[in-house]
Design a protein around this motif. Sequence first.
Motif, PDB file in Angstrom:
ATOM      1  N   TYR A  10       0.814  -1.225   0.000  1.00 22.15           N
ATOM      2  CA  TYR A  10       0.000   0.000   0.000  1.00 22.15           C
ATOM      3  C   TYR A  10       0.846   1.275   0.000  1.00 22.15           C
ATOM      4  CZ  TYR A  10      -4.051  -2.936   1.053  1.00 22.15           C
ATOM      5  OH  TYR A  10      -5.033  -3.875   0.995  1.00 22.15           O
ATOM      6  N   ALA A  89      -5.948   6.878  15.718  1.00 22.57           N
ATOM      7  CA  ALA A  89      -6.274   7.185  14.318  1.00 22.57           C
ATOM      8  C   ALA A  89      -6.800   8.616  14.193  1.00 22.57           C
ATOM      9  CB  ALA A  89      -7.303   6.196  13.788  1.00 22.57           C
ATOM     10  N   THR A  95      -5.942   7.109   7.668  1.00 23.19           N
ATOM     11  CA  THR A  95      -6.959   6.802   6.660  1.00 23.19           C
ATOM     12  C   THR A  95      -7.508   5.385   6.819  1.00 23.19           C
ATOM     13  OG1 THR A  95      -5.159   6.179   5.193  1.00 23.19           O
ATOM     14  CG2 THR A  95      -6.074   8.392   4.922  1.00 23.19           C
ATOM     15  N   GLY A  96      -6.865   4.600   7.673  1.00 20.99           N
ATOM     16  CA  GLY A  96      -7.354   3.240   7.833  1.00 20.99           C
ATOM     17  C   GLY A  96      -6.666   2.524   8.970  1.00 20.99           C
ATOM     18  N   PHE A  97      -7.132   1.296   9.224  1.00 20.42           N
ATOM     19  CA  PHE A  97      -6.561   0.450  10.279  1.00 20.42           C
ATOM     20  C   PHE A  97      -6.036  -0.832   9.656  1.00 20.42           C
ATOM     21  CE2 PHE A  97     -10.286   2.560  12.197  1.00 20.42           C
ATOM     22  CZ  PHE A  97      -9.689   3.232  13.241  1.00 20.42           C
ATOM     23  N   ASP A 112     -13.319  -5.702  13.636  1.00 17.53           N
ATOM     24  CA  ASP A 112     -13.979  -5.039  12.505  1.00 17.53           C
ATOM     25  C   ASP A 112     -15.295  -4.387  12.924  1.00 17.53           C
ATOM     26  OD1 ASP A 112     -11.838  -6.053  11.163  1.00 17.53           O
ATOM     27  OD2 ASP A 112     -12.973  -7.134   9.632  1.00 17.53           O
ATOM     28  N   LEU A 122     -13.469   4.599   7.812  1.00 15.07           N
ATOM     29  CA  LEU A 122     -12.037   4.285   7.719  1.00 15.07           C
ATOM     30  C   LEU A 122     -11.868   2.854   7.219  1.00 15.07           C
ATOM     31  CD1 LEU A 122     -11.581   6.953   9.270  1.00 15.07           C
ATOM     32  CD2 LEU A 122      -9.745   5.822  10.490  1.00 15.07           C
ATOM     33  N   LYS A 123     -10.846   2.697   6.357  1.00 15.16           N
ATOM     34  CA  LYS A 123     -10.596   1.394   5.750  1.00 15.16           C
ATOM     35  C   LYS A 123     -10.037   0.425   6.794  1.00 15.16           C
ATOM     36  CE  LYS A 123      -7.899  -0.210   1.762  1.00 15.16           C
ATOM     37  NZ  LYS A 123      -8.907  -0.659   0.813  1.00 15.16           N
ATOM     38  N   ILE A 124     -10.423  -0.840   6.704  1.00 14.42           N
ATOM     39  CA  ILE A 124      -9.842  -1.853   7.593  1.00 14.42           C
ATOM     40  C   ILE A 124      -9.123  -2.894   6.737  1.00 14.42           C
ATOM     41  CG2 ILE A 124     -10.279  -3.607   9.354  1.00 14.42           C
ATOM     42  CD1 ILE A 124     -12.892  -2.072  10.026  1.00 14.42           C
ATOM     43  N   ILE A 125      -7.826  -3.050   7.015  1.00 11.91           N
ATOM     44  CA  ILE A 125      -7.045  -4.042   6.263  1.00 11.91           C
ATOM     45  C   ILE A 125      -6.624  -5.157   7.217  1.00 11.91           C
ATOM     46  CG2 ILE A 125      -5.073  -4.395   4.735  1.00 11.91           C
ATOM     47  CD1 ILE A 125      -4.904  -1.317   4.478  1.00 11.91           C
TER      48      ILE A 125
END
Length: 393
Positions: A10, A89, A95-97, A112, A122-125
């Motif tokens: 990323y 955050a 921008t995400g976790f 999640d 917010l994006k979760i990866i």
Amino acid sequence: MLIKWLQEKYEADVITVTVNVGQNENLNASEEKAKKLGALKHYSIDAKDEFATDYIFPAIKANALYEGKYPISTSLSRPLIASKMVEVAEKEDATGFAHGCTGRGNDQVRFDVTLGALAPGLKIIAPVREWCMTREEEIAYAKAKGIPVSNTAKKYSIDASVWGRAIECGLLEDASQEPPEDAYEWTVAPEKAPNTPEYVTIKFEEGVPVAINGEKLKPLALIEELNKTAGKHGVGRIDHIEDRLVGIKSREVYECPAATVLLEAHKDLEKMVLTRHEVLFKQQVDAEWAYLAYVGLWVDPLREDLDAFINKTQENVTGEVKIKLYKGGLTVVGRSSPMSLYDKNLANYNIKTTFNQSCSKGFIELWGLQTRMHNALKKSAKKQRGAKTAKPA
Ligand code: ARG
């Protein structure tokens, strides 16, 4: 491992967070490891006190055991960790976790759901879930990238908080076999425990423990002390076939010395001070509460709704419970409360009491009314059937 991957895939700037919920890991080492792998910044948050007061104490009031056996020691810590991630955050304008849960367990759901509820958008990866790697593959990947993995981590999958230690994988996957002794760290084998019993008296005020053997203690210190005392006597080992939310049945081994003692003591005291109607109804509420926490719905409003009921019931849960610890066993051997509904005179068989026995006959008459009616009907129906089928001579 995640750091490297997030940077590679990323091109992300990674900020790492460790939350101390009592896992007894070297958190400085985690920080160093994170920095070495190229994390931009690292947050190390000590949340042990908050965990004890805002998560474990409510769990004690709710007698929280999943499927009647597991004190949800891992489950409870997840919404707290997630809420700390959200704090960071927000501060860092992230921008995400990212988290390291696999796609097979409960923790992915807990993280999640909580992150999604507290930080929508917010994006979760979850790289490990995306990779679909086996544990062996993960360990090999770590090796290839020069990332150190401890020996215990190679043998078992461990998770710990002040409320308990969970051990999975490796030899434990054979559910028919007794866990090897090296799986345990907080408890001694019962056969190696002291030959004399130890008594502990726990004082509760409005549903929460406040003192051990007369010594007032803060929530965290009280739990930590009981982990040691009960662990020394081999108390708190749990071997459980558990239903994960995703449908997998798994063999879970836990050591939860303080939780085992406190939950048993609390339940016992409740039986002394709550009415029968409260005790029986609360058992259903308690089961639902533990279920919600286990399945990742800590932030669902139903959990707070149940807390409101539970907290009301705790107003009278004040008193002392005496526990005997001996060779892996735990027995409640005494309890007392200024709010007790147990009346020795009422229960006594030998003396004249205020209990009016002459009322019992009438009470039973009404208590059994419908049951007698039903059985009388059944009997006459049977008689009629008998008369029909009996052939004339
Ligand atoms: N089964 C428990 C839970 O979902 C504990 C999981 C602990 N994880 C571990 N790697 N040992 O709450």
